[in-house]
Design an enzyme around this catalytic site. Structure first.
Site, mmCIF file in Angstrom:
data_model
loop_
_atom_site.group_PDB
_atom_site.id
_atom_site.type_symbol
_atom_site.label_atom_id
_atom_site.label_comp_id
_atom_site.label_asym_id
_atom_site.label_seq_id
_atom_site.Cartn_x
_atom_site.Cartn_y
_atom_site.Cartn_z
ATOM 1 N N ASP A 1 -14.232 -0.502 3.436
ATOM 2 C CA ASP A 1 -12.794 -0.627 3.223
ATOM 3 C C ASP A 1 -12.187 0.753 3.030
ATOM 4 O O ASP A 1 -11.190 1.111 3.654
ATOM 5 C CB ASP A 1 -12.535 -1.514 1.987
ATOM 6 C CG ASP A 1 -11.055 -1.649 1.682
ATOM 7 O OD1 ASP A 1 -10.275 -1.867 2.624
ATOM 8 O OD2 ASP A 1 -10.678 -1.526 0.504
ATOM 9 N N LYS B 1 -24.990 4.181 -1.626
ATOM 10 C CA LYS B 1 -25.031 4.947 -2.877
ATOM 11 C C LYS B 1 -26.390 4.682 -3.506
ATOM 12 O O LYS B 1 -26.522 4.221 -4.653
ATOM 13 C CB LYS B 1 -23.855 4.509 -3.773
ATOM 14 C CG LYS B 1 -23.637 5.366 -5.001
ATOM 15 C CD LYS B 1 -23.076 6.751 -4.694
ATOM 16 C CE LYS B 1 -23.014 7.582 -5.971
ATOM 17 N NZ LYS B 1 -22.667 8.991 -5.699
ATOM 18 N N ASP C 1 -20.055 9.325 -1.279
ATOM 19 C CA ASP C 1 -19.192 10.445 -1.692
ATOM 20 C C ASP C 1 -19.295 11.594 -0.694
ATOM 21 O O ASP C 1 -18.296 12.177 -0.285
ATOM 22 C CB ASP C 1 -19.505 10.897 -3.131
ATOM 23 C CG ASP C 1 -20.996 11.127 -3.385
ATOM 24 O OD1 ASP C 1 -21.834 10.756 -2.534
ATOM 25 O OD2 ASP C 1 -21.325 11.689 -4.453
ATOM 26 N N TYR D 1 -17.041 -7.823 -2.854
ATOM 27 C CA TYR D 1 -15.881 -8.673 -2.561
ATOM 28 C C TYR D 1 -16.182 -10.146 -2.847
ATOM 29 O O TYR D 1 -15.277 -10.930 -3.096
ATOM 30 C CB TYR D 1 -15.461 -8.532 -1.089
ATOM 31 C CG TYR D 1 -14.476 -7.426 -0.819
ATOM 32 C CD1 TYR D 1 -14.758 -6.117 -1.166
ATOM 33 C CD2 TYR D 1 -13.258 -7.703 -0.199
ATOM 34 C CE1 TYR D 1 -13.865 -5.104 -0.896
ATOM 35 C CE2 TYR D 1 -12.354 -6.686 0.078
ATOM 36 C CZ TYR D 1 -12.660 -5.396 -0.267
ATOM 37 O OH TYR D 1 -11.761 -4.396 0.002
ATOM 38 N N ASP E 1 -10.115 3.457 6.089
ATOM 39 C CA ASP E 1 -8.762 4.012 5.935
ATOM 40 C C ASP E 1 -8.802 5.527 6.120
ATOM 41 O O ASP E 1 -7.912 6.114 6.736
ATOM 42 C CB ASP E 1 -8.188 3.698 4.540
ATOM 43 C CG ASP E 1 -7.370 2.406 4.518
ATOM 44 O OD1 ASP E 1 -7.683 1.491 5.312
ATOM 45 O OD2 ASP E 1 -6.423 2.314 3.711
HETATM 46 C C1 IPM Z 1 -8.556 -4.396 4.744
HETATM 47 C C2 IPM Z 1 -7.657 -4.673 3.588
HETATM 48 C C3 IPM Z 1 -8.154 -5.919 2.881
HETATM 49 C C4 IPM Z 1 -9.527 -5.607 2.333
HETATM 50 C C5 IPM Z 1 -7.243 -6.449 1.786
HETATM 51 C C6 IPM Z 1 -5.831 -6.678 2.277
HETATM 52 C C7 IPM Z 1 -7.791 -7.714 1.154
HETATM 53 O O1 IPM Z 1 -7.547 -3.589 2.761
HETATM 54 O O2 IPM Z 1 -8.737 -5.278 5.603
HETATM 55 O O3 IPM Z 1 -9.088 -3.285 4.814
HETATM 56 O O4 IPM Z 1 -9.662 -5.028 1.242
HETATM 57 O O5 IPM Z 1 -10.501 -5.947 2.989
HETATM 58 MG MG MG Z 2 -8.493 -1.836 3.522
#
Ligand code: IPM
Ligand code: MG
Length: 359
Positions: free
Chosen positions: A245, A189, A221, A139, A249
């Site tokens: 990230d 990884k 993975d 990032y 999710d």
């Molecule tokens: C998160 C989001 C952010 C990230 C985006 C909106 C920049 O997906 O906080 O997980 O990738 O960190």
């Molecule tokens: Mg995210």
């Protein structure tokens, strides 16, 4: 206690309003004084001031004892320059406030287990803490950009991790595991990436100071697969910015709704401990302004703020209990609704939780 309030875009303002009301109720009941300062961030700030993170907003966040953030982004700003995108505000806040550790607890409430797309027996009882490194890795690594080359153009990003960056995030993971089930899974990884090989080596070294905590390693993975196959094997997961990230999710969906999950981003800058608290879901522009959004993730983020930035454990617990009892009474926002429960809107959910706190 000074709290910078950054509602942002989409459903941000609606859900943040409910969390602020809940904090005010906590203040009233326990005699605490919370001072809120509200500022624009994200697309809302770009529209009004031309940049997603105005100086005034950054200053407010820096001066505050904690930051409460809604969400940023939306289709309206998807085509503008990277530097002006709403997401940039989030990344700058993380960088400027030194928020290197992102805590994303994914806990499946038994009464909501049927809202998950996975089988109840797989998700019921899931209680994972994803710890994502937040100010390093691909990032932020240099070089980055899009450059001309013989074939046309090339896009470049760089995954970089230094020893101190890995040491401090590993420590966060081992420390927090001590308050949980004493198991850390480090995800990398290392079979392909040198940055991951260093990650693994350093995590193993830091682990020597925490012999009471069990440590395992998984390739990313495999971890993605194990999270779906048998998520209850996990306690604390610690990983890099990009892997975190993605995996957070995935972990969120184990719990039924991303609308339930809070987060804390903590660290330090300018000799001060820092904390920014936000729901892990996005700005959901499709349902913005319709009183449909679930405010619980933001309300639980406020609870994390009380606990982590202000050491108000009891007050944080009262918020969590209030959320649970409203869910137990059968109230649901649309995202967690199932037959036989009572569907309500954002405001009503906020009000019911607040009432529990005051009584
Ligand atoms: C998160 C989001 C952010 C990230 C985006 C909106 C920049 O997906 O906080 O997980 O990738 O960190
Ligand atoms: Mg995210």
């Amino acid at each position: 206690m000074k709290i910078a309030v950054l509602p942002g875009d989409g459903i941000g303002p609606e859900i943040v309003a409910e969390a602020v009301a809940v904090l005010e109720a906590v203040g009233k009941r326990f005699h605490h004084q919370f001072n809120f300062e509200e500022k624009q961030v994200g697309g809302a700030a770009t529209d009004q001031f031309g940049v997603p993170l105005p100086d005034d907003t950054l200053k407010s966040a820096q001066d505050a004892d904690a930051v409460l953030l809604g969400a940023v982004g939306g289709p309206k700003w998807d085509t503008i320059d990277y530097a002006l995108r709403p997401e940039r505000a989030l990344l700058s806040l993380r960088e400027q406030l030194g928020l290197y550790a992102n805590l994303r607890p994914a806990k499946c409430y038994s009464i909501l287990a049927d809202a998950s797309t996975l089988k109840r027996e797989v998700v019921d009882g899931v209680d994972i803490l994803v710890i994502r490194e937040l100010t390093g890795g691909i990032y932020f690594g240099q070089p980055r950009g899009i450059a001309k080359d013989g074939t046309g153009e090339k896009g470049i990003n760089t995954e970089v991790y230094t020893t101190p960056e890995i040491v401090r995030i590993a420590k966060v993971a081992f420390e927090l595991a001590r308050g949980r089930r004493l198991h850390v899974t480090s995800v990398d990884k290392a079979n392909v990436l040198e940055s991951s090989a260093l990650w693994r080596k350093v995590v193993i070294k830091v682990h020597k100071e925490y012999p009471d905590v069990a440590l395992s390693h998984l390739y990313v993975d495999n971890c993605a697969m194990q999270l779906i196959r048998n998520p209850k094997q996990f306690d604390v997961i610690v990983t890099t910015n990009l892997f975190g990230d993605i995996l957070s999710d995935e972990a969120a969906m184990l719990t039924g709704s991303i609308g339930m999950l809070p987060s804390a981003s903590v660290g330090e800058s300018g000799g001060k401990r820092r904390g920014m608290y936000e729901p892990i879901h996005g700005s959901a522009p499709d349902i913005a302004g319709k009183d449909l959004a679930n405010p619980i993730a933001t309300i639980l983020s406020a609870a994390m703020m009380l606990q982590m930035s202000f050491g108000l454990e009891k007050e944080a617990g009262v918020i969590e209990d209030a959320v649970l009892s409203v869910l137990n009474e059968g109230y649901r926002t649309a995202d967690i609704y199932s037959e036989g429960t009572r569907k309500i809107g954002t405001k009503e959910m906020g009000r019911l939780i607040l009432e529990k706190i005051l009584c």
